[in-house]
Design a protein around this motif. Structure first.
Motif, short mmCIF file in Angstrom:
data_model
loop_
_atom_site.label_atom_id
_atom_site.label_comp_id
_atom_site.label_asym_id
_atom_site.label_seq_id
_atom_site.Cartn_x
_atom_site.Cartn_y
_atom_site.Cartn_z
N THR A 72 -14.38 -1.59 3.94
CA THR A 72 -13.75 -0.39 4.54
C THR A 72 -12.76 0.17 3.53
O THR A 72 -12.23 -0.57 2.68
CB THR A 72 -13.00 -0.73 5.84
OG1 THR A 72 -11.87 -1.55 5.51
CG2 THR A 72 -13.89 -1.42 6.86
N ALA A 73 -12.50 1.47 3.62
CA ALA A 73 -11.57 2.10 2.68
C ALA A 73 -10.21 1.40 2.73
O ALA A 73 -9.63 1.07 1.69
CB ALA A 73 -11.42 3.58 3.01
N LYS A 74 -9.74 1.15 3.97
CA LYS A 74 -8.42 0.54 4.13
C LYS A 74 -8.34 -0.81 3.40
O LYS A 74 -7.39 -1.09 2.66
CB LYS A 74 -8.15 0.37 5.63
CG LYS A 74 -6.75 0.08 5.98
CD LYS A 74 -6.58 0.04 7.48
CE LYS A 74 -5.25 -0.67 7.78
NZ LYS A 74 -5.14 -1.15 9.11
N GLU A 75 -9.37 -1.62 3.61
CA GLU A 75 -9.36 -2.96 3.00
C GLU A 75 -9.57 -2.89 1.48
O GLU A 75 -8.96 -3.66 0.73
CB GLU A 75 -10.44 -3.84 3.63
CG GLU A 75 -10.17 -4.22 5.07
CD GLU A 75 -11.37 -4.87 5.72
OE1 GLU A 75 -11.20 -5.96 6.29
OE2 GLU A 75 -12.48 -4.29 5.66
N MET A 76 -10.45 -1.98 1.04
CA MET A 76 -10.68 -1.87 -0.41
C MET A 76 -9.42 -1.36 -1.11
O MET A 76 -9.08 -1.82 -2.21
CB MET A 76 -11.88 -0.96 -0.71
CG MET A 76 -13.20 -1.60 -0.34
SD MET A 76 -14.64 -0.66 -0.91
CE MET A 76 -14.65 0.70 0.24
N ILE A 77 -8.72 -0.43 -0.49
CA ILE A 77 -7.47 0.10 -1.07
C ILE A 77 -6.45 -1.04 -1.15
O ILE A 77 -5.80 -1.24 -2.19
CB ILE A 77 -6.94 1.29 -0.24
CG1 ILE A 77 -7.87 2.49 -0.39
CG2 ILE A 77 -5.51 1.65 -0.66
CD1 ILE A 77 -7.67 3.59 0.65
N ALA A 78 -6.37 -1.82 -0.05
CA ALA A 78 -5.40 -2.94 -0.04
C ALA A 78 -5.76 -3.95 -1.13
O ALA A 78 -4.87 -4.41 -1.87
CB ALA A 78 -5.40 -3.60 1.34
N GLN A 79 -7.04 -4.29 -1.25
CA GLN A 79 -7.45 -5.25 -2.29
C GLN A 79 -7.21 -4.68 -3.69
O GLN A 79 -6.76 -5.39 -4.59
CB GLN A 79 -8.93 -5.60 -2.14
CG GLN A 79 -9.22 -6.60 -1.05
CD GLN A 79 -10.64 -7.15 -1.14
OE1 GLN A 79 -11.55 -6.44 -1.60
NE2 GLN A 79 -10.83 -8.39 -0.72
N GLY A 80 -7.50 -3.39 -3.86
CA GLY A 80 -7.29 -2.76 -5.16
C GLY A 80 -5.82 -2.85 -5.57
O GLY A 80 -5.50 -3.19 -6.71
N ARG A 81 -4.95 -2.55 -4.60
CA ARG A 81 -3.51 -2.63 -4.89
C ARG A 81 -3.11 -4.07 -5.22
O ARG A 81 -2.32 -4.32 -6.15
CB ARG A 81 -2.71 -2.14 -3.68
CG ARG A 81 -2.77 -0.64 -3.48
CD ARG A 81 -2.07 -0.27 -2.18
NE ARG A 81 -2.10 1.16 -1.93
CZ ARG A 81 -2.11 1.69 -0.70
NH1 ARG A 81 -2.11 0.91 0.37
NH2 ARG A 81 -2.13 2.99 -0.54
N THR A 82 -3.65 -5.02 -4.45
CA THR A 82 -3.29 -6.44 -4.67
C THR A 82 -3.75 -6.90 -6.06
O THR A 82 -2.98 -7.51 -6.81
CB THR A 82 -3.96 -7.33 -3.60
OG1 THR A 82 -3.50 -6.90 -2.32
CG2 THR A 82 -3.64 -8.80 -3.80
N ILE A 83 -4.99 -6.58 -6.39
CA ILE A 83 -5.52 -7.00 -7.70
C ILE A 83 -4.66 -6.40 -8.81
O ILE A 83 -4.26 -7.08 -9.75
CB ILE A 83 -7.00 -6.54 -7.88
CG1 ILE A 83 -7.93 -7.24 -6.88
CG2 ILE A 83 -7.47 -6.78 -9.31
CD1 ILE A 83 -9.33 -6.63 -6.81
N TYR A 84 -4.38 -5.11 -8.68
CA TYR A 84 -3.65 -4.41 -9.73
C TYR A 84 -2.23 -4.97 -9.87
O TYR A 84 -1.76 -5.23 -10.99
CB TYR A 84 -3.61 -2.91 -9.41
CG TYR A 84 -3.28 -2.06 -10.60
CD1 TYR A 84 -4.23 -1.84 -11.61
CD2 TYR A 84 -2.04 -1.45 -10.73
CE1 TYR A 84 -3.93 -1.05 -12.71
CE2 TYR A 84 -1.74 -0.65 -11.82
CZ TYR A 84 -2.69 -0.45 -12.81
OH TYR A 84 -2.40 0.33 -13.89
#
Ligand code: G3P
Length: 273
Positions: A72-84
């Motif tokens: 989901t966009a919400k989860e991918m955005i959250a993961q993207g932020r976490t990874i970064y």
């Protein structure tokens, strides 16, 4: 054209970097699984955080794509932020790989979640590699969303065209960029005749409309496909270790080297050491 190594195996990545021609790394969940399985098979335990940190250090200052796992966009955005946040400070070279369309089936409601995640992460200054691109129109939307990189999967299109026509093939078999005919009919996937065709059309769109996205020719299976990606104007080719290793080989180069080696005169070699 920049050459990235398409691998999550730090031994392969380090060796390819030692050759002096690698400009970045792309990983994905399958490549990471292969690297982890290889280590587990050798009885090694793996500290994932330390492993990713090492991968980023090896590649420094060149970019490394790390992929999200949610859909989901919400989860991918959250993961993207976490990874970064967790990893970019190590070598300042992380970009986030987001699928252009995370749906697994056509009747799912999440088709635009990838594009949405690309737009949000890019607007926060987090570079995105928009992946699993199989059509120029997917690339167009990824470019409009601001993706730093867009990855059309050349080899998998070739596989799809061949398997849809029930043609037997080996994944590394060469597939002509101009496509192939069956019973006098040119095979295609909705007008796309080969993987290099989709790469070429993606390049044409970003160039024509002056989008900032760089096209990464991905899923490359042999050196000739790397050549065709370069001739198609791909900004980057991401190439498996084994294919990079094949790129310098030619029978006549070996033969020429043997003759030159045989012909060395000692007076000359004494002079140059
Ligand atoms: O970069 C994409 C690539 O890893 C996919 O390659 O050979 O699994 O289609 P392949």
């Amino acid at each position: 054209m920049k050459i990235f190594i398409d691998s999550a195996d730090i031994d392969e990545i380090a060796q390819a970097y030692s050759w002096g021609i690698v400009d970045g790394v792309t990983t994905n969940p399958s490549l990471l699984k292969a690297a982890v399985d290889k280590r587990k098979a050798k009885g090694e335990t793996l500290d994932m955080e330390a492993y990713i940190a090492k991968l980023l250090e090896i590649s420094k200052p060149n970019p490394v794509s790390l992929e999200v796992t949610k859909r989901t966009a919400k989860e991918m955005i959250a993961q993207g932020r976490t990874i970064y946040k967790r990893f970019n400070s190590i070598a300042k070279n992380v970009n986030i790989k987001i699928p252009v369309n995370p749906a697994i089936q056509v009747n799912e409601q999440c088709h635009f979640d990838g594009i949405n995640a690309v737009k949000v992460l890019q607007s926060e200054g987090i570079p995105v590699n928009c992946t699993l691109v199989f059509t120029p129109e997917q690339a167009l939307l990824a470019a409009k969303a601001g993706a730093a990189y867009i990855s059309p999967f050349a080899g998998r299109i070739d596989d799809y065209i061949r398997s849809s026509a029930h043609i037997k093939f080996d994944k590394s078999d060469y597939f002509p960029e101009e496509g192939i005919e069956q019973n006098g009919v040119l095979l295609h996937d909705n007008g796309i005749v080969s993987g290099i065709d989709v790469v070429s059309q993606c390049v044409e769109i970003v160039t024509y409309y002056e989008y900032k996205s760089e096209i990464i020719a991905a899923s490359l299976r042999n050196p000739r496909q790397v050549r065709e990606a370069a001739l198609a104007g791909a900004h980057i080719a991401t190439v498996p270790f084994g294919v990079i290793a094949q790129m310098l080989r030619h029978e006549k180069t070996f033969e020429g080297m043997k003759k030159f080696t045989d012909d060395i005169v000692p007076e000359y070699e004494k002079l140059i050491g």
